[in-house]
Scaffold this motif. Structure first.
Motif, PDB file in Angstrom:
ATOM      1  N   GLY A 190       0.838  -1.201   0.000  1.00  0.00           N
ATOM      2  CA  GLY A 190       0.000   0.000   0.000  1.00  0.00           C
ATOM      3  C   GLY A 190       0.876   1.257   0.000  1.00  0.00           C
ATOM      4  N   ARG A 191       1.934   1.238   0.832  1.00  0.00           N
ATOM      5  CA  ARG A 191       2.839   2.410   0.886  1.00  0.00           C
ATOM      6  C   ARG A 191       3.605   2.558  -0.427  1.00  0.00           C
ATOM      7  N   PHE A 192       3.988   1.429  -1.006  1.00  0.00           N
ATOM      8  CA  PHE A 192       4.717   1.470  -2.293  1.00  0.00           C
ATOM      9  C   PHE A 192       3.856   2.165  -3.344  1.00  0.00           C
ATOM     10  N   ARG A 193       2.591   1.793  -3.374  1.00  0.00           N
ATOM     11  CA  ARG A 193       1.662   2.396  -4.336  1.00  0.00           C
ATOM     12  C   ARG A 193       1.497   3.892  -4.086  1.00  0.00           C
ATOM     13  N   GLU A 194       1.350   4.257  -2.797  1.00  0.00           N
ATOM     14  CA  GLU A 194       1.200   5.686  -2.484  1.00  0.00           C
ATOM     15  C   GLU A 194       2.419   6.463  -2.954  1.00  0.00           C
ATOM     16  N   HIS A 195       3.586   5.839  -2.778  1.00  0.00           N
ATOM     17  CA  HIS A 195       4.818   6.491  -3.214  1.00  0.00           C
ATOM     18  C   HIS A 195       4.800   6.696  -4.735  1.00  0.00           C
ATOM     19  N   LEU A 196       4.484   5.626  -5.470  1.00  0.00           N
ATOM     20  CA  LEU A 196       4.456   5.754  -6.939  1.00  0.00           C
ATOM     21  C   LEU A 196       3.412   6.777  -7.374  1.00  0.00           C
ATOM     22  N   ASN A 197       2.302   6.829  -6.644  1.00  0.00           N
ATOM     23  CA  ASN A 197       1.261   7.809  -7.009  1.00  0.00           C
ATOM     24  C   ASN A 197       1.819   9.223  -7.019  1.00  0.00           C
ATOM     25  N   THR A 198       2.836   9.470  -6.190  1.00  0.00           N
ATOM     26  CA  THR A 198       3.387  10.824  -6.168  1.00  0.00           C
ATOM     27  C   THR A 198       4.561  10.975  -7.133  1.00  0.00           C
ATOM     28  N   THR A 199       5.367   9.908  -7.323  1.00  0.00           N
ATOM     29  CA  THR A 199       6.564  10.097  -8.166  1.00  0.00           C
ATOM     30  C   THR A 199       6.350   9.662  -9.617  1.00  0.00           C
ATOM     31  N   ALA A 200       5.469   8.708  -9.860  1.00  0.00           N
ATOM     32  CA  ALA A 200       5.247   8.230 -11.239  1.00  0.00           C
ATOM     33  C   ALA A 200       3.829   7.668 -11.321  1.00  0.00           C
ATOM     34  N   PRO A 201       2.836   8.563 -11.328  1.00  0.00           N
ATOM     35  CA  PRO A 201       1.442   8.106 -11.189  1.00  0.00           C
ATOM     36  C   PRO A 201       0.938   7.208 -12.313  1.00  0.00           C
ATOM     37  N   ASN A 202       1.620   7.204 -13.474  1.00  0.00           N
ATOM     38  CA  ASN A 202       1.140   6.324 -14.548  1.00  0.00           C
ATOM     39  C   ASN A 202       1.806   4.966 -14.560  1.00  0.00           C
TER      40      ASN A 202
END
Ligand code: NOJ
Length: 558
Positions: free
Chosen positions: A270-282
């Motif tokens: 879940g945290r990994f996804r939140e991180h990607l949502n901010t740095t590489a959302p696609n």
């Protein structure tokens, strides 16, 4: 026996007493006025899809794909040379396979041939090329409309990685990056048997769920999490990849002696996804949670975009081998109900499994399995060489032999001496020979891939199982905003009559013309009633054994 006699006597008594009520009217059941209502069918509601739902992925093992330098190992330059084979970027040509995305097995520096044990997460495996060549691959791929994701192995690394050698030498900066014990707790691998605590010559034990050559990282240490997220950003933002295939997602964080599927692991994703949502959302994440559907779904719910559907792959293979579609139908039903709309990755086999042709035994079954996979919802993945019918046993080396390009020396893979012997069927089963044969496995894969890529209904449409006259038939409706395709698969060997029905569907009422999506041939049209129902539809009079037909429907008066 005594109980049986008492039961029979009671039944006789019941019949006699009911029959003897002489002064009452005899009971006459009411006549049905209307035919009984068919049970209401549950229709899948359309949902959100993403760029990855529009792709057909192709898994590449760079070491075995194409050798450009002549050292016997495949490399990035070889892969770049072969991009036009995968997709030349022109939808009108049919010399390419037409896949639109790649998954590259690990490409980072590693001492092994497979690469699942990194020694440097930010450097391309020198035998494959350089970081600059990787960036060139990304731009060449994108220029052809091909997306690229790479394997990211976060759970473990090589015991030769400098973080581990430092920790093993008691370096306080890296000590807590791994898990240590002074004696062996005796835990075993969750999938059966093997030891997970490995002894150093100093007498200390370190944890590695796969084997001693792959120590697990300690994700309860925030420094580890921060570094691994930073590496993810490096691949997404500096190297330019479109996402990750995430290795071994079940094993990230242990909870005492519970080694898989812990709540801490799900929270991490879940945290990994939140991180990607901010740095590489696609960016796309595809998790490898090699387990049953009900174990996999929580990983998608926790934050991974998609995960591989291992059970579905097996159900497809079982259906074509057994000639019955019933367990496949119920597996698809569970998947449709359990996952967010279309957020799972479909495949037949991967680099850890015996190749599909060897599992199903002949080309007709292989074609059928491919047709089922490429017409179901999900994000489909092919494994390199599957399209030319490479064969293997279960041994990893056997599964990962050089790609079979031609019938010439080393199957056209290298001018040098191949790192792994070419497969024994390469003289018949190779790209060059099979491209020239319209009926080949290769041309079947090409037609199916191109049909999927061109069809909104197949990529994004809802799934609705149709009623049919035979358990050998697996027929369903894929529907997207008016576009409709009905794939019909005969998993049995004898040919069967095809009679299809639906007591409800998302089709607008009216008349439809029908044609074969792959050949363009006209088929028998369809009348859809007011509630979307249709009965006794015979689009084709019969379907040959192990054959598929993809029926495209067009409204007569849209
Ligand atoms: C799963 C990978 O698919 C497999 O090939 C690898 O050996 C293990 N994870 C360990 O990384």
């Amino acid at each position: 026996m005594r109980r049986l006699i008492i039961l029979s006597l009671s039944l006789v008594y019941l019949v006699l007493t009911l029959g003897c009520s002489s002064d009452e009217e005899p009971y006459v059941p009411p006549l049905p006025t209307d035919p009984p209502e068919p049970p209401e069918e549950e229709l899948q509601q359309p949902g959100t899809t993403y760029w990855w739902n529009d792709q057909v992925f192709y898994e590449v093992f760079v070491r075995s794909f194409m050798d450009d330098t002549g050292d016997g190992h495949g490399d990035l330059a070889g892969l770049i040379d072969k991009l036009d084979y995968l997709n030349d970027g022109d939808p009108d040509t049919d010399t390419d396979l037409g896949v639109t995305a790649l998954w590259l097995m690990p490409v980072v520096e590693s001492p092994s041939d497979h690469g699942y044990d990194a020694t440097d997460y930010r450097t391309i495996q020198p035998q494959y090329g350089t970081n600059a060549q990787f960036q060139q691959l990304m731009s060449e791929a994108h220029a052809r409309g091909i997306q690229v994701i790479v394997d990211y192995v976060m759970n473990h690394l090589s015991n030769e990685h400098e973080w581990f050698t430092a920790a093993a030498a008691n370096d306080p900066d890296y000590e807590d990056w791994f898990l240590w014990r002074s004696s062996n707790p005796g835990w075993e691998q969750p999938w059966g048997g093997g030891n997970v605590w490995h002894r150093l010559s100093s007498g200390r034990y370190y944890y590695g769920v796969f084997w001693s050559g792959m120590p697990d990282l300690n994700y309860t240490n925030p420094a580890v999490e921060a570094e691994m997220l930073d590496i993810a950003d490096f691949w997404l933002n500096t190297m330019g990849v479109d996402g990750f295939r995430l290795d071994a997602v079940k094993y990230l964080i242990e909870d005492g002696s519970i080694l898989q599927d812990t709540p801490e692991t799900l929270e991490f994703w879940g945290r990994f996804r939140e991180h990607l949502n901010t740095t590489a959302p696609n960016a796309l994440t595809v998790g490898e949670a090699w387990d049953d559907t009900d174990v996999v779904i929580p990983y998608v719910e926790a934050g991974l975009h998609t995960c591989f559907e291992f059970n579905l792959a097996q159900a497809i293979i079982t259906a074509v081998n057994s000639g019955s579609s019933s367990s496949l139908v119920s597996k698809v039903d569970q998947i449709i109900k359990g996952y967010p709309y279309h957020q799972y990755a479909t495949f037949l086999t991967n680099h850890d499994q015996r190749r599909v042709l060897s599992q199903v035994g002949n080309t007709s079954r292989n074609k059928l399995a491919a047709a089922i996979m490429l017409t179901l919802p999900g994000v489909p993945f092919l494994f390199y060489g599957e399209e030319v019918g490479m064969e293997s046993g279960w041994d990893h080396h056997d599964v990962r032999r050089p790609m079979q390009w031609t019938s010439g020396a080393n199957a056209g893979f290298t001018t040098g001496s191949p790192w792994n012997e070419v497969g024994s069927n390469y003289q018949t089963n190779n790209v060059e020979t099979m491209q020239a044969d319209e009926g080949s496995l290769w041309n079947t894969y090409r037609r199916l891939v191109q049909a999927r890529v061109a069809s909104d209904a197949l990529r994004r449409g809802t799934y609705h199982k149709l009623g049919s006259n035979s358990s050998r038939l697996f027929a369903f409706l894929r529907h997207d905003q008016g576009a409709a395709v009905v794939p019909i698969h005969n998993v049995g060997s004898p040919s069967v009559e095809v009679v299809l029905s639906a007591t409800a569907s998302q089709l607008e009422p009216g008349e439809y013309t029908a044609h074969d999506l792959l050949t363009g041939a006209e088929l028998t049209g369809l009348t859809v009633e007011d509630d979307g129902a249709f009965f006794d539809w015979r689009p084709v009079s019969s379907l040959a054994g192990l054959a598929s037909v993809l029926v495209a429907l067009e409204p007569v008066d849209p």
